[in-house]
Motif scaffolding. Structure first.
Motif, mmCIF file in Angstrom:
data_model
loop_
_atom_site.group_PDB
_atom_site.id
_atom_site.type_symbol
_atom_site.label_atom_id
_atom_site.label_comp_id
_atom_site.label_asym_id
_atom_site.label_seq_id
_atom_site.Cartn_x
_atom_site.Cartn_y
_atom_site.Cartn_z
ATOM 1 N N GLN A 256 31.591 -31.172 62.948
ATOM 2 C CA GLN A 256 31.831 -29.956 62.187
ATOM 3 C C GLN A 256 31.068 -28.808 62.813
ATOM 4 O O GLN A 256 29.877 -28.927 63.118
ATOM 5 N N GLU A 257 31.764 -27.695 63.000
ATOM 6 C CA GLU A 257 31.130 -26.495 63.539
ATOM 7 C C GLU A 257 30.618 -25.637 62.377
ATOM 8 O O GLU A 257 31.342 -25.385 61.415
ATOM 9 N N ILE A 258 29.376 -25.192 62.487
ATOM 10 C CA ILE A 258 28.732 -24.417 61.427
ATOM 11 C C ILE A 258 28.194 -23.132 62.028
ATOM 12 O O ILE A 258 27.457 -23.165 63.031
ATOM 13 N N GLN A 259 28.557 -22.005 61.440
ATOM 14 C CA GLN A 259 28.045 -20.718 61.890
ATOM 15 C C GLN A 259 26.579 -20.581 61.509
ATOM 16 O O GLN A 259 26.177 -20.947 60.400
ATOM 17 N N LEU A 260 25.762 -20.038 62.397
ATOM 18 C CA LEU A 260 24.335 -19.874 62.106
ATOM 19 C C LEU A 260 24.105 -18.869 60.984
ATOM 20 O O LEU A 260 23.082 -18.933 60.294
ATOM 21 N N GLY A 261 25.041 -17.936 60.808
ATOM 22 C CA GLY A 261 24.903 -16.973 59.724
ATOM 23 C C GLY A 261 25.021 -17.595 58.349
ATOM 24 O O GLY A 261 24.626 -16.975 57.353
ATOM 25 N N GLU A 262 25.554 -18.822 58.254
ATOM 26 C CA GLU A 262 25.680 -19.524 56.980
ATOM 27 C C GLU A 262 24.472 -20.392 56.671
ATOM 28 O O GLU A 262 24.407 -20.985 55.599
ATOM 29 N N ILE A 263 23.528 -20.486 57.594
ATOM 30 C CA ILE A 263 22.395 -21.388 57.443
ATOM 31 C C ILE A 263 21.190 -20.612 56.928
ATOM 32 O O ILE A 263 20.779 -19.603 57.507
ATOM 33 N N VAL A 264 20.620 -21.083 55.829
ATOM 34 C CA VAL A 264 19.406 -20.481 55.276
ATOM 35 C C VAL A 264 18.170 -21.021 55.984
ATOM 36 O O VAL A 264 17.294 -20.269 56.400
ATOM 37 N N LYS A 265 18.094 -22.331 56.132
ATOM 38 C CA LYS A 265 16.989 -22.954 56.855
ATOM 39 C C LYS A 265 17.410 -24.351 57.272
ATOM 40 O O LYS A 265 18.363 -24.924 56.734
ATOM 41 N N ALA A 266 16.697 -24.881 58.253
ATOM 42 C CA ALA A 266 16.988 -26.207 58.793
ATOM 43 C C ALA A 266 15.687 -26.977 58.947
ATOM 44 O O ALA A 266 14.648 -26.401 59.266
ATOM 45 N N TRP A 267 15.754 -28.293 58.713
ATOM 46 C CA TRP A 267 14.567 -29.124 58.892
ATOM 47 C C TRP A 267 14.974 -30.557 59.213
ATOM 48 O O TRP A 267 16.092 -30.991 58.915
ATOM 49 N N TRP A 268 14.053 -31.263 59.852
ATOM 50 C CA TRP A 268 14.222 -32.665 60.230
ATOM 51 C C TRP A 268 13.150 -33.465 59.488
ATOM 52 O O TRP A 268 12.063 -33.701 60.002
ATOM 53 N N PRO A 269 13.415 -33.889 58.264
ATOM 54 C CA PRO A 269 12.357 -34.465 57.412
ATOM 55 C C PRO A 269 11.731 -35.735 57.962
ATOM 56 O O PRO A 269 10.538 -35.974 57.757
ATOM 57 N N ASN A 270 12.511 -36.566 58.645
ATOM 58 C CA ASN A 270 11.954 -37.818 59.166
ATOM 59 C C ASN A 270 11.062 -37.605 60.372
ATOM 60 O O ASN A 270 10.372 -38.536 60.804
ATOM 61 N N ASP A 271 11.085 -36.399 60.906
ATOM 62 C CA ASP A 271 10.278 -36.085 62.091
ATOM 63 C C ASP A 271 9.124 -35.148 61.740
ATOM 64 O O ASP A 271 8.492 -34.587 62.623
ATOM 65 N N MET A 272 8.844 -34.967 60.447
ATOM 66 C CA MET A 272 7.793 -34.054 60.001
ATOM 67 C C MET A 272 6.566 -34.835 59.566
ATOM 68 O O MET A 272 6.671 -35.874 58.903
ATOM 69 N N GLY A 273 5.384 -34.329 59.947
ATOM 70 C CA GLY A 273 4.135 -34.894 59.481
ATOM 71 C C GLY A 273 3.780 -34.391 58.091
ATOM 72 O O GLY A 273 4.490 -33.570 57.495
ATOM 73 N N PHE A 274 2.640 -34.876 57.581
ATOM 74 C CA PHE A 274 2.251 -34.513 56.216
ATOM 75 C C PHE A 274 2.010 -33.022 56.084
ATOM 76 O O PHE A 274 2.495 -32.383 55.141
ATOM 77 N N PHE A 275 1.281 -32.421 57.012
ATOM 78 C CA PHE A 275 0.961 -30.999 56.893
ATOM 79 C C PHE A 275 2.202 -30.131 57.117
ATOM 80 O O PHE A 275 2.339 -29.064 56.506
ATOM 81 N N ALA A 276 3.118 -30.603 57.974
ATOM 82 C CA ALA A 276 4.367 -29.875 58.153
ATOM 83 C C ALA A 276 5.187 -29.906 56.864
ATOM 84 O O ALA A 276 5.775 -28.895 56.459
ATOM 85 N N LYS A 277 5.213 -31.056 56.203
ATOM 86 C CA LYS A 277 5.916 -31.151 54.919
ATOM 87 C C LYS A 277 5.238 -30.301 53.855
ATOM 88 O O LYS A 277 5.909 -29.689 53.018
ATOM 89 N N LEU A 278 3.908 -30.252 53.889
ATOM 90 C CA LEU A 278 3.182 -29.447 52.909
ATOM 91 C C LEU A 278 3.492 -27.960 53.084
ATOM 92 O O LEU A 278 3.701 -27.232 52.105
ATOM 93 N N GLY A 279 3.525 -27.505 54.345
ATOM 94 C CA GLY A 279 3.890 -26.111 54.590
ATOM 95 C C GLY A 279 5.325 -25.813 54.173
ATOM 96 O O GLY A 279 5.620 -24.750 53.609
ATOM 97 N N PHE A 280 6.215 -26.750 54.469
ATOM 98 C CA PHE A 280 7.615 -26.587 54.053
ATOM 99 C C PHE A 280 7.727 -26.547 52.536
ATOM 100 O O PHE A 280 8.503 -25.762 51.977
ATOM 101 N N TYR A 281 6.932 -27.383 51.861
ATOM 102 C CA TYR A 281 6.933 -27.426 50.397
ATOM 103 C C TYR A 281 6.515 -26.079 49.804
ATOM 104 O O TYR A 281 7.162 -25.550 48.899
ATOM 105 N N GLY A 282 5.427 -25.507 50.329
ATOM 106 C CA GLY A 282 4.966 -24.213 49.831
ATOM 107 C C GLY A 282 5.976 -23.115 50.069
ATOM 108 O O GLY A 282 6.215 -22.269 49.193
#
Length: 554
Positions: A256-282
């Protein structure tokens, strides 16, 4: 035993136990709301497994675990679900697959009996989009102008770098549409109303009318030019956004092709450490607090609802406090104590027990239709039949809630006035002060803490009311806030959003119940916190007044 009962000790223990149970229930409720609401913003792991029912080919499932349930196999069979014959207990998992535009439903139940071992791929990607909810899949290509720039594992770095620029352009487009074009549209509407008002004024001469219409035409031409420039800038940004896109793989293997203008934010949760998840949470929680709603209020933020709730409570407090205090002073200090005064007090006490929806009906008929409609007939004839003040508005909602909470303020103020010792009044009068001076310089300041208590109770009740607001001012989605940079800056004639109604709408009117469920808890938590903050502020003021006048009386 009789002596122990007569001593009052059992009632002390009973009272203490009731208080303890109440505290546990309140804290438990807050804890449940907090856990279920705030947990929504934590980046959940994306699971992948193969799902194969009996006699069917296995399919790959990719998504976030929403919740799990344990049921009896008999109940599942009665509901028409296929369950292995050798099982009596079945565990099923609700998986948020996202991709509602591809699969048709983003929440699906899967039985644990037919699922393979769960995997947690590090390259699983989650996208929050402006429409169609979240997308969950694998990033395969990054494109510009339809051509593949980067593919494979290297596409992520190019995509993240370009996404920051596209997000800036999306914010600029939103600012142009919501603020700049909105201001131009309001000016155009003002010119339209002025021109219509000229046509309604028969006393104007032909020459004066033509001159005024020529001036309006010149102003309209300037606004048209400004609107065209803003529209051109917006279209250029949109064209620029359409240049960038990604290609992602869905769980069933489709691309599926997705326009970048339709994307609010992107993340890779399985590749995030604890502090990265904490920053994303805030950051996610801040976006929820400071953002505007999307997707039938099941996505985005609740800033308009927070703003509307606080502003409505403040206007209500400004209205109800002087009226409640003056009514209590008259009943306690000036009115002749007799059958009529007692009847008024009984009526005030009974008014506190009237259902809130009755106040909403009264506000709709009296404030909206009678007063608001009268204002439109006198001052806004050029806008009719479209209402200005004769429709739902924050001023009518505030006045309706002021009536709703007026008995609380009156009763609390009267109680405060009655607790002032007669010796203080007599001492003031003996020193030569008049009754009015004694009242306003001695009695009223000493009873100020009781007045603040009434205001605290009024705020606590008004902030959570929903039923009357549905009739006199609250709406599902308000296009603009009651306060902005356009004169007169405070627009009391505008409808508004409210946290209580937002909870009702997302919880019971949402087309996607599962997506809105965590937002209901999160919004409820924010509403409780706002009420606590408002009450603590009033309590601090009350305590300060109490200490001040206590020290002066000493």
């Amino acid at each position: 035993m009789k002596e122990w009962m007569r001593s009052g000790t059992p009632w002390v223990w009973l009272t203490g136990g009731a208080v303890a149970v109440s505290l546990v229930m309140v804290l438990g409720l807050l804890l449940m709301i907090g856990v279920r609401g705030l947990g929504h913003f934590w980046p959940s792991a994306v699971v992948e497994f193969d799902y194969a029912q009996e006699g069917q080919q296995p399919v790959r499932v990719l998504g976030e675990l929403s919740r799990s349930e344990t049921l009896t196999a008999a109940a599942m069979r009665e509901a028409g679900h296929a369950v292995p014959e050798d099982q009596e207990i079945v565990v099923r998992h609700l998986i948020k697959r996202g991709n509602r535009d591809v699969t048709g439903s983003d929440f699906v139940w899967y039985l644990g009996s037919y699922s393979s071992e769960w995997r947690y791929p590090s390259d699983a990607m989650v996208l929050e989009r402006l429409t169609w909810g979240d997308f969950i899949g694998y990033l395969r290509e990054y494109r510009e102008d339809g051509e593949v720039i980067v593919s494979g594992s290297e596409a992520r770095q190019a995509f993240e770098a370009r996404l920051q620029e596209t997000q800036r352009m999306v914010r600029e487009i939103a600012h142009i549409e919501r603020v700049e074009i909105g201001a131009v549209n309001r000016e155009m509407e003002r010119l339209r109303l002025v021109e219509r008002g000229l046509n309604l004024r028969d006393e104007l001469g032909a020459a004066e009318r033509e001159q005024r219409q020529a001036e309006l035409a010149a102003e309209r031409a300037e606004l048209d030019a400004e609107y065209a420039a803003l529209q051109a800038r917006r279209n250029d940004l949109r064209s620029e956004l359409r240049r960038y896109s990604i290609v992602a793989e869905v769980m069933d293997g489709r691309m599926q092709e997705i326009q970048l203008g339709e994307i609010v934010k992107a993340w890779w949760p399985n590749d995030m450490g604890f502090f990265a998840k904490l920053g994303f949470y805030g950051q996610s929680f801040w976006d929820f607090i400071s953002g505007f709603p999307r997707e039938a209020n099941t996505e985005g933020g609740i800033l308009p609802a927070i703003f509307g709730t606080v502003m409505m409570v403040m206007i209500m407090s400004v209205v109800v406090t002087p009226f409640g205090v003056m009514a209590a002073i008259y009943l306690r200090e000036y009115a002749k104590q007799g059958p009529l005064t007692r009847a008024i007090r009984i009526s005030v006490n009974n008014l506190a027990g009237v259902p809130s929806i009755v106040f909403g009906v009264f506000g709709l008929g009296f404030f909206v239709y009678f007063i608001g409609g009268g204002i439109d007939q006198v001052f806004y004839q050029e806008a009719l039949p479209s209402p200005t003040y004769g429709g739902p508005a924050i001023i009518w909602a505030s006045l309706t809630l002021a009536l709703l909470t007026l008995p609380v303020v009156i009763v609390s103020t009267e109680e405060g006035l009655s607790r002032i010792p007669a010796s203080i009044r007599q001492g003031s009068l003996a020193l030569g002060a008049t009754k009015a001076e004694t009242l306003w310089r001695v009695v009223v300041p000493l009873s100020a803490p009781a007045m603040m208590t009434g205001l605290i109770l009024a705020v606590a009740r008004a902030a959570g009311e929903v039923a009357p607001l549905m009739l006199v001012g609250v709406v599902k989605l308000a296009p603009s806030l009651p306060v902005d940079g356009t004169a007169p800056y405070l627009h009391l004639d505008r409808a508004f959003m409210h946290l209580g109604f937002h909870i009702f709408d997302v919880g019971f009117q949402s087309p996607n119940v599962e997506a809105g469920r965590p937002l209901v808890y999160a919004t409820a938590l924010v509403l409780v916190l706002i009420i606590i903050i408002l009450n603590l502020t009033a309590i601090a003021i009350r305590n300060r007044l109490r200490e001040k006048y206590k020290a002066e009386s000493d």
